[in-house]
Design a protein around this motif. Structure first.
Motif, PDB file in Angstrom:
ATOM      1  N   MET A   1     -26.195  40.779 -46.923  1.00  0.00           N
ATOM      2  CA  MET A   1     -26.822  42.076 -46.692  1.00  0.00           C
ATOM      3  C   MET A   1     -27.579  42.052 -45.371  1.00  0.00           C
ATOM      4  O   MET A   1     -28.111  41.018 -44.955  1.00  0.00           O
ATOM      5  CB  MET A   1     -27.794  42.410 -47.834  1.00  0.00           C
ATOM      6  N   GLN A   2     -27.619  43.183 -44.708  1.00  0.00           N
ATOM      7  CA  GLN A   2     -28.317  43.267 -43.435  1.00  0.00           C
ATOM      8  C   GLN A   2     -29.825  43.197 -43.649  1.00  0.00           C
ATOM      9  O   GLN A   2     -30.362  43.693 -44.643  1.00  0.00           O
ATOM     10  CB  GLN A   2     -27.963  44.569 -42.723  1.00  0.00           C
ATOM     11  N   THR A   3     -30.499  42.589 -42.675  1.00  0.00           N
ATOM     12  CA  THR A   3     -31.955  42.418 -42.763  1.00  0.00           C
ATOM     13  C   THR A   3     -32.667  43.756 -42.849  1.00  0.00           C
ATOM     14  O   THR A   3     -33.610  43.932 -43.627  1.00  0.00           O
ATOM     15  CB  THR A   3     -32.481  41.635 -41.549  1.00  0.00           C
ATOM     16  N   VAL A   4     -32.207  44.726 -42.069  1.00  0.00           N
ATOM     17  CA  VAL A   4     -32.861  46.033 -42.075  1.00  0.00           C
ATOM     18  C   VAL A   4     -32.742  46.698 -43.449  1.00  0.00           C
ATOM     19  O   VAL A   4     -33.679  47.392 -43.904  1.00  0.00           O
ATOM     20  CB  VAL A   4     -32.272  46.947 -40.971  1.00  0.00           C
ATOM     21  N   THR A   5     -31.633  46.476 -44.131  1.00  0.00           N
ATOM     22  CA  THR A   5     -31.451  47.038 -45.471  1.00  0.00           C
ATOM     23  C   THR A   5     -32.430  46.414 -46.453  1.00  0.00           C
ATOM     24  O   THR A   5     -33.055  47.113 -47.266  1.00  0.00           O
ATOM     25  CB  THR A   5     -30.013  46.805 -45.965  1.00  0.00           C
ATOM     26  N   LEU A   6     -32.577  45.081 -46.376  1.00  0.00           N
ATOM     27  CA  LEU A   6     -33.505  44.394 -47.266  1.00  0.00           C
ATOM     28  C   LEU A   6     -34.947  44.800 -46.995  1.00  0.00           C
ATOM     29  O   LEU A   6     -35.742  44.960 -47.927  1.00  0.00           O
ATOM     30  CB  LEU A   6     -33.357  42.881 -47.105  1.00  0.00           C
ATOM     31  N   PHE A 133     -33.502  52.445 -61.555  1.00  0.00           N
ATOM     32  CA  PHE A 133     -32.668  51.464 -60.880  1.00  0.00           C
ATOM     33  C   PHE A 133     -31.249  51.993 -60.663  1.00  0.00           C
ATOM     34  O   PHE A 133     -30.610  51.681 -59.654  1.00  0.00           O
ATOM     35  CB  PHE A 133     -32.626  50.155 -61.668  1.00  0.00           C
ATOM     36  N   SER A 134     -30.754  52.796 -61.611  1.00  0.00           N
ATOM     37  CA  SER A 134     -29.408  53.361 -61.468  1.00  0.00           C
ATOM     38  C   SER A 134     -29.308  54.269 -60.249  1.00  0.00           C
ATOM     39  O   SER A 134     -28.263  54.333 -59.578  1.00  0.00           O
ATOM     40  CB  SER A 134     -29.021  54.153 -62.724  1.00  0.00           C
ATOM     41  N   ALA A 135     -30.387  54.998 -59.966  1.00  0.00           N
ATOM     42  CA  ALA A 135     -30.392  55.900 -58.815  1.00  0.00           C
ATOM     43  C   ALA A 135     -30.813  55.190 -57.532  1.00  0.00           C
ATOM     44  O   ALA A 135     -30.357  55.539 -56.438  1.00  0.00           O
ATOM     45  CB  ALA A 135     -31.326  57.076 -59.085  1.00  0.00           C
ATOM     46  N   PHE A 136     -31.674  54.187 -57.668  1.00  0.00           N
ATOM     47  CA  PHE A 136     -32.300  53.547 -56.511  1.00  0.00           C
ATOM     48  C   PHE A 136     -31.431  52.451 -55.890  1.00  0.00           C
ATOM     49  O   PHE A 136     -31.193  52.435 -54.672  1.00  0.00           O
ATOM     50  CB  PHE A 136     -33.648  52.969 -56.953  1.00  0.00           C
ATOM     51  N   LEU A 137     -30.934  51.540 -56.701  1.00  0.00           N
ATOM     52  CA  LEU A 137     -30.229  50.369 -56.169  1.00  0.00           C
ATOM     53  C   LEU A 137     -28.948  50.702 -55.398  1.00  0.00           C
ATOM     54  O   LEU A 137     -28.707  50.113 -54.332  1.00  0.00           O
ATOM     55  CB  LEU A 137     -29.923  49.388 -57.305  1.00  0.00           C
ATOM     56  N   PRO A 138     -28.101  51.628 -55.891  1.00  0.00           N
ATOM     57  CA  PRO A 138     -26.842  51.889 -55.167  1.00  0.00           C
ATOM     58  C   PRO A 138     -27.042  52.342 -53.727  1.00  0.00           C
ATOM     59  O   PRO A 138     -26.124  52.195 -52.904  1.00  0.00           O
ATOM     60  CB  PRO A 138     -26.190  53.003 -56.009  1.00  0.00           C
ATOM     61  N   GLN A 139     -28.210  52.878 -53.409  1.00  0.00           N
ATOM     62  CA  GLN A 139     -28.454  53.322 -52.045  1.00  0.00           C
ATOM     63  C   GLN A 139     -28.499  52.154 -51.059  1.00  0.00           C
ATOM     64  O   GLN A 139     -28.363  52.345 -49.843  1.00  0.00           O
ATOM     65  CB  GLN A 139     -29.775  54.097 -51.975  1.00  0.00           C
ATOM     66  N   PHE A 140     -28.705  50.942 -51.572  1.00  0.00           N
ATOM     67  CA  PHE A 140     -28.805  49.762 -50.716  1.00  0.00           C
ATOM     68  C   PHE A 140     -27.607  48.823 -50.898  1.00  0.00           C
ATOM     69  O   PHE A 140     -27.612  47.704 -50.392  1.00  0.00           O
ATOM     70  CB  PHE A 140     -30.106  49.009 -51.023  1.00  0.00           C
ATOM     71  N   GLN A 150     -24.874  41.256 -54.046  1.00  0.00           N
ATOM     72  CA  GLN A 150     -25.877  42.172 -53.496  1.00  0.00           C
ATOM     73  C   GLN A 150     -26.924  42.533 -54.544  1.00  0.00           C
ATOM     74  O   GLN A 150     -28.127  42.568 -54.246  1.00  0.00           O
ATOM     75  CB  GLN A 150     -25.202  43.433 -52.970  1.00  0.00           C
ATOM     76  N   TYR A 151     -26.468  42.796 -55.762  1.00  0.00           N
ATOM     77  CA  TYR A 151     -27.418  43.106 -56.838  1.00  0.00           C
ATOM     78  C   TYR A 151     -28.333  41.916 -57.119  1.00  0.00           C
ATOM     79  O   TYR A 151     -29.521  42.088 -57.396  1.00  0.00           O
ATOM     80  CB  TYR A 151     -26.664  43.503 -58.111  1.00  0.00           C
ATOM     81  N   CYS A 152     -27.789  40.713 -57.034  1.00  0.00           N
ATOM     82  CA  CYS A 152     -28.615  39.514 -57.251  1.00  0.00           C
ATOM     83  C   CYS A 152     -29.700  39.400 -56.197  1.00  0.00           C
ATOM     84  O   CYS A 152     -30.857  39.081 -56.506  1.00  0.00           O
ATOM     85  CB  CYS A 152     -27.729  38.269 -57.236  1.00  0.00           C
ATOM     86  N   VAL A 153     -29.339  39.661 -54.939  1.00  0.00           N
ATOM     87  CA  VAL A 153     -30.326  39.581 -53.853  1.00  0.00           C
ATOM     88  C   VAL A 153     -31.411  40.631 -54.042  1.00  0.00           C
ATOM     89  O   VAL A 153     -32.610  40.344 -53.910  1.00  0.00           O
ATOM     90  CB  VAL A 153     -29.633  39.766 -52.489  1.00  0.00           C
TER      91      VAL A 153
END
Length: 211
Positions: A1-6, A133-140, A150-153
């Motif tokens: 994953m990109q640093t800016v995304t994290l 989380f269902s709405a929030f996580l997929p955006q990243f 990605q979900y683990c990170v």
């Protein structure tokens, strides 16, 4: 994953976690009653619940709750009832903070396992967490690359922030006991109990967003 995304994920998560909710209120109460070391058990329970919630969203449970009025309501009322129970217990506290701390490990409600289980149950019985989380996580999440990693990170980042923020609340609760004296500390606990009751009422009245 990109640093800016994290970094963006961490920033938004920090604001969401730091906003007073059931688990951070429990962390503050545990810190005031039992000290930082025993309050850490509750933090571990809450962190475990983070992994459960994110794992559930990964396999589609969040979508199920969003689609099923029955299962959403069932989980909602269980969570609201448990929050209300904890709030009433805090409001009816008649002992002293000193007595509770002296009872320590021997008090049934203050064992590390009990403390951890309370925080864990508060989180996993709240359907708003699954929907969030269902709405929030997929955006990243980048759909063009393997999603499980990605979900683990994201889960590790969120859980780490959750632990740090709960630790800060627990430290605040532990320090507040020193300045508030016994009666003041009990009022702090009762204020947290009232907040949990208010959150229970809010959860009970919460409605799913419908298409």
């Amino acid at each position: 994953m990109q640093t800016v995304t994290l970094l963006a994920f961490a920033a938004v998560s920090f604001v969401g976690i730091a906003t007073p909710g059931p688990t951070v209120l429990l962390a503050m109460t545990n810190g005031s009653r039992y000290g930082i070391r025993r309050a850490a058990a509750g933090m571990v329970g809450a962190v475990l619940s983070d992994f459960v919630l994110i794992g559930a969203v990964t396999i589609g449970l969040g979508a199920l709750l969003a689609a099923s009025e029955f299962w959403f309501s069932a989980l909602k009322y269980v969570g609201a009832a448990y929050l209300a129970f904890l709030g009433i217990v805090m409001l009816r506290s008649k002992g002293t903070i000193d007595a509770a701390m002296k009872q320590g490990v021997w008090a049934g409600g203050g064992t590390p396992v009990s403390i951890a289980l309370k925080s864990f149950m508060v989180a996993v019985t709240n359907p708003k967490g699954y929907l969030f989380f269902s709405a929030f996580l997929p955006q990243f999440i980048d759909p063009t690359t393997p999603q499980a990693a990605q979900y683990c990170v994201l889960a590790l980042v969120f859980a780490s922030l959750d632990f740090i923020i709960m630790l800060a609340y627990a430290v605040f609760g532990a320090q507040a006991v020193r300045f508030l004296k016994t009666k003041g500390a009990l009022w702090l606990e009762r204020a947290c109990g009232g907040a949990l009751l208010a959150l229970a009422g809010s959860l009970a009245l919460y409605r799913r967003a419908t298409a």
